[in-house]
Design a protein around this motif. Structure first.
Motif, PDB file in Angstrom:
ATOM      1  N   GLY A  86       0.974  -1.128   0.018  1.00  0.00           N
ATOM      2  CA  GLY A  86      -0.050   0.116   0.048  1.00  0.00           C
ATOM      3  C   GLY A  86       0.846   1.269  -0.055  1.00  0.00           C
ATOM      4  N   LYS A 103       0.888   5.494   4.022  1.00  0.00           N
ATOM      5  CA  LYS A 103       0.084   4.266   3.241  1.00  0.00           C
ATOM      6  C   LYS A 103      -1.035   4.918   2.491  1.00  0.00           C
ATOM      7  CE  LYS A 103      -1.269  -0.522   4.071  1.00  0.00           C
ATOM      8  NZ  LYS A 103      -1.529  -1.506   4.971  1.00  0.00           N
ATOM      9  N   ASP A 136      -4.564   4.703   1.295  1.00  0.00           N
ATOM     10  CA  ASP A 136      -5.817   4.089   1.499  1.00  0.00           C
ATOM     11  C   ASP A 136      -6.784   3.955   0.369  1.00  0.00           C
ATOM     12  OD1 ASP A 136      -4.931   3.759   4.191  1.00  0.00           O
ATOM     13  OD2 ASP A 136      -5.695   5.231   4.892  1.00  0.00           O
TER      14      ASP A 136
END
Length: 175
Positions: free
Chosen positions: A36, A80, A82
């Motif tokens: 991610g 990260k 999302d």
């Protein structure tokens, strides 16, 4: 002679200069671990990875500054991702800055960064407004012609079939 040699040995390190590491161009790809996160890769003008880049460089991502640690030309930001998003990456050297706009598409378990030309974000809305303006003018012209036809049809006895017949007569007389 001994003093000259000693002087040369002590002055040589001050005369030599190290090659300055700088990032003039970069690309964004998905991190190899597919966790991610994305990877920023320092590249040269031919977009070949520049593995000589090592160290900490300051990047701005959507206006938030972050120091990125590059190892062999690759750095991984800690954030990260999302969901699908636009991200503007910017790096400033001492004399110039480099910025890239990416749309990062996230599907099930992978990220796909697409480079976006910022000029397209201006051209597309302008074209849509231009089309709407032309359509508005065309629609206004059609409404005016419809009103004229309605007036002539109801009050003056002009029918659509008469307009078609008249047009066919003119075309027939041309040939």
């Amino acid at each position: 002679m001994k003093h000259i040699l000693y002087f040369a040995i002590t002055i040589v390190p001050f005369l030599s200069t190290a090659q300055e590491q700088r990032i003039d161009n970069f690309i964004v790809k998905e991190n190899l671990t597919q966790n991610g996160k994305i990877a920023i890769i320092a590249v040269d003008s031919a977009e070949v990875a520049d593995e000589r880049i090592d160290g900490t460089f300051l990047f701005s991502m959507n206006g938030l500054q972050q120091s990125l640690q590059f190892h062999q030309g690759v750095a991984v930001p800690s954030q990260k991702i999302d969901g699908s998003t636009f991200v503007f990456f910017k790096h400033k050297n001492q004399d110039n800055s480099t910025g890239r706009l990416y749309f990062i598409y996230k599907n099930d378990n992978s990220l796909k960064p697409y480079k976006v030309n910022g000029l397209l974000l201006l051209i597309i809305p302008v074209l849509l407004l231009l089309i709407a303006y032309i359509f508005k003018r065309m629609l206004l012209t059609l409404v005016i012609l419809g009103l004229i036809y309605g007036y002539l049809s109801f009050s003056k006895g002009l029918a659509f079939t008469q307009i078609i017949e008249s047009t066919l007569q003119v075309v027939k007389n041309l040939f």
